[in-house]
Enzyme design. Sequence first.
Site, PDB file in Angstrom:
ATOM      1  N   TYR A 117      25.704  -8.091 -32.760  1.00 23.58           N
ATOM      2  CA  TYR A 117      25.130  -9.016 -31.954  1.00 23.58           C
ATOM      3  C   TYR A 117      25.990  -9.958 -31.892  1.00 23.58           C
ATOM      4  O   TYR A 117      26.730 -10.511 -33.141  1.00 23.58           O
ATOM      5  CB  TYR A 117      23.605  -9.314 -32.592  1.00 23.58           C
ATOM      6  CG  TYR A 117      22.841  -8.282 -33.036  1.00 23.58           C
ATOM      7  CD1 TYR A 117      22.046  -7.489 -31.891  1.00 23.58           C
ATOM      8  CD2 TYR A 117      22.643  -7.695 -34.170  1.00 23.58           C
ATOM      9  CE1 TYR A 117      21.137  -6.559 -32.013  1.00 23.58           C
ATOM     10  CE2 TYR A 117      21.700  -6.594 -34.280  1.00 23.58           C
ATOM     11  CZ  TYR A 117      20.904  -6.139 -33.149  1.00 23.58           C
ATOM     12  OH  TYR A 117      20.198  -5.013 -33.292  1.00 23.58           O
ATOM     13  N   CYS A 129      24.379   0.879 -55.720  1.00 23.11           N
ATOM     14  CA  CYS A 129      22.862   0.304 -55.630  1.00 23.11           C
ATOM     15  C   CYS A 129      22.401   0.978 -56.934  1.00 23.11           C
ATOM     16  O   CYS A 129      22.643   1.742 -57.498  1.00 23.11           O
ATOM     17  CB  CYS A 129      22.263   1.057 -54.730  1.00 23.11           C
ATOM     18  SG  CYS A 129      22.525   0.562 -53.052  1.00 23.11           S
ATOM     19  N   CYS A 136      18.374   6.841 -47.612  1.00 23.09           N
ATOM     20  CA  CYS A 136      19.431   5.737 -47.083  1.00 23.09           C
ATOM     21  C   CYS A 136      20.134   6.081 -45.750  1.00 23.09           C
ATOM     22  O   CYS A 136      20.498   7.061 -45.418  1.00 23.09           O
ATOM     23  CB  CYS A 136      20.342   5.813 -48.239  1.00 23.09           C
ATOM     24  SG  CYS A 136      21.523   4.710 -47.920  1.00 23.09           S
TER      25      CYS A 136
HETATM   26  C1  LIG Z   1      19.736  -4.969 -38.086  1.00 24.69           C
HETATM   27  C2  LIG Z   1      20.966  -5.602 -38.109  1.00 24.69           C
HETATM   28  C3  LIG Z   1      21.204  -7.170 -37.891  1.00 24.69           C
HETATM   29  C4  LIG Z   1      20.040  -8.103 -37.883  1.00 24.69           C
HETATM   30  O1  LIG Z   1      18.898  -7.708 -36.924  1.00 24.69           O
HETATM   31  P1  LIG Z   1      17.884  -8.573 -36.934  1.00 24.69           P
HETATM   32  O2  LIG Z   1      16.911  -8.096 -35.764  1.00 24.69           O
HETATM   33  O3  LIG Z   1      18.099 -10.084 -36.608  1.00 24.69           O
HETATM   34  O4  LIG Z   1      17.029  -8.630 -38.330  1.00 24.69           O
HETATM   35  C5  LIG Z   1      22.526  -7.414 -37.570  1.00 24.69           C
HETATM   36  N1  LIG Z   1      23.528  -6.696 -37.595  1.00 24.69           N
HETATM   37  C6  LIG Z   1      23.238  -5.362 -37.865  1.00 24.69           C
HETATM   38  C7  LIG Z   1      24.429  -4.412 -37.380  1.00 24.69           C
HETATM   39  C8  LIG Z   1      22.114  -4.833 -37.958  1.00 24.69           C
HETATM   40  O5  LIG Z   1      21.943  -3.586 -38.007  1.00 24.69           O
END
Ligand SMILES: *Cc1c(COP(=O)(O)O)cnc(C)c1O
Length: 389
Positions: A117, A129, A136
Amino acid sequence: MNSNTESGRDAEIPPHEEGTLLDWKWQLRNSIKNPDKVKEKLNLNDVELNQMKDVVKRYPFRVTPYYLSLVKADDRNDPIFLQSMPAKEENQLYFDVQEDPLGEEHDTVLPGLIHRYPDRVLLTLTNICPVYCRHCTRKRNWKNGEWIRTSKEMDDIYSYIRSDKRIRDVIISGGDPFILCTSKLENILKNIRHVPHVEIIRIGTRCPVVLPQRIDDELVSMLKKYRPIWLNTHFNHPREITLQSRGACDKLICAGIPVNNQSVLLKGINDNVDTMTELCQKLLAIGVRPYYLFQCDPVSGTGHFRTSIFMGLDIIKGMRGFTSGLAVPTFVVDGLEGQGKVPLQPPDYMLSLDYNHAVLKGYKGDVFRYYNPGSGMPAPIQDESNKIK
Ligand SMILES: *Cc1c(COP(=O)(O)O)cnc(C)c1O
């Protein structure tokens, strides 16, 4: 200190004395990695034991004495047993599974850094862990022994975060980041905190559930210095909420670190409305907010845990309106090949929406019309109820 690992479950939250089973390092040193060692406690027969040993060749096993103490010895459907003990089904083939269905390797910009993102990155600090959850999603990382990122890898990660000003949220995940000792962890938090555009740090850890002793005063007073920190943990069943896990969450919350929960929908463990409602209500009662309920990812070695997507929708439908809105998590499917998390809502609540009105259904099933403002049309003058029979 007595050796009864069940002790403390119904007692006052005990202090974390060093060198005892209340000490996290003792718990880690004494964690069980060989199925032979649980044979007696769980009354395993030879067939069961050999099946476990066979699975462990491919997918390692590890459980803390604490988490093991929660297992009911003779119940093969026990939710703690199912989450932590190797199952022969892990070697079964499912047509739709992959090692890395979410495409995390593709979104990996540096060893240990997933940038999917625009404004947030996910950092995998270690593959270790305290307990290897059988469901997992990063089972692919269980190969090639246990590792922790080197300081060279960490330096590269800090440079990357510094160089991309869009990054305002850094998620420290793993493995379990709390496997690292407190001073190493502090060094990492300090480096991330020094980046001016990083607003929040998130930590993903299952320690409150499987190694609550880890949340000690030393750790919490260190974390407190680097707030805002948001901690996400991973309770899947109400039986995991014990005096110890409650104590761990309480320490974090009192230090100003909000604790949220990410559950995975797991067949035979929490795949019904009653169990999920009880779990989420009990979480609220210990101050933890249910955040996500994940559809179990199509990862190799976890196929036997997956439920139909209908089940997740039914659970949300059975909770929404019937209990505190705060207790209802967002049900999400993590999209394949880096599509990201997709929230799924039961389709029932909105029957139609146009510029004039919405036709909505309440949690009890009544259908009603609701004026949609902003369309330029005057609000209809109602002479009777909006309820649609
Ligand atoms: C889940 C995830 C996030 C965070 O997602 P949110 O919806 O903001 O909790 C960020 N990066 C990756 C690669 C993820 O899998």
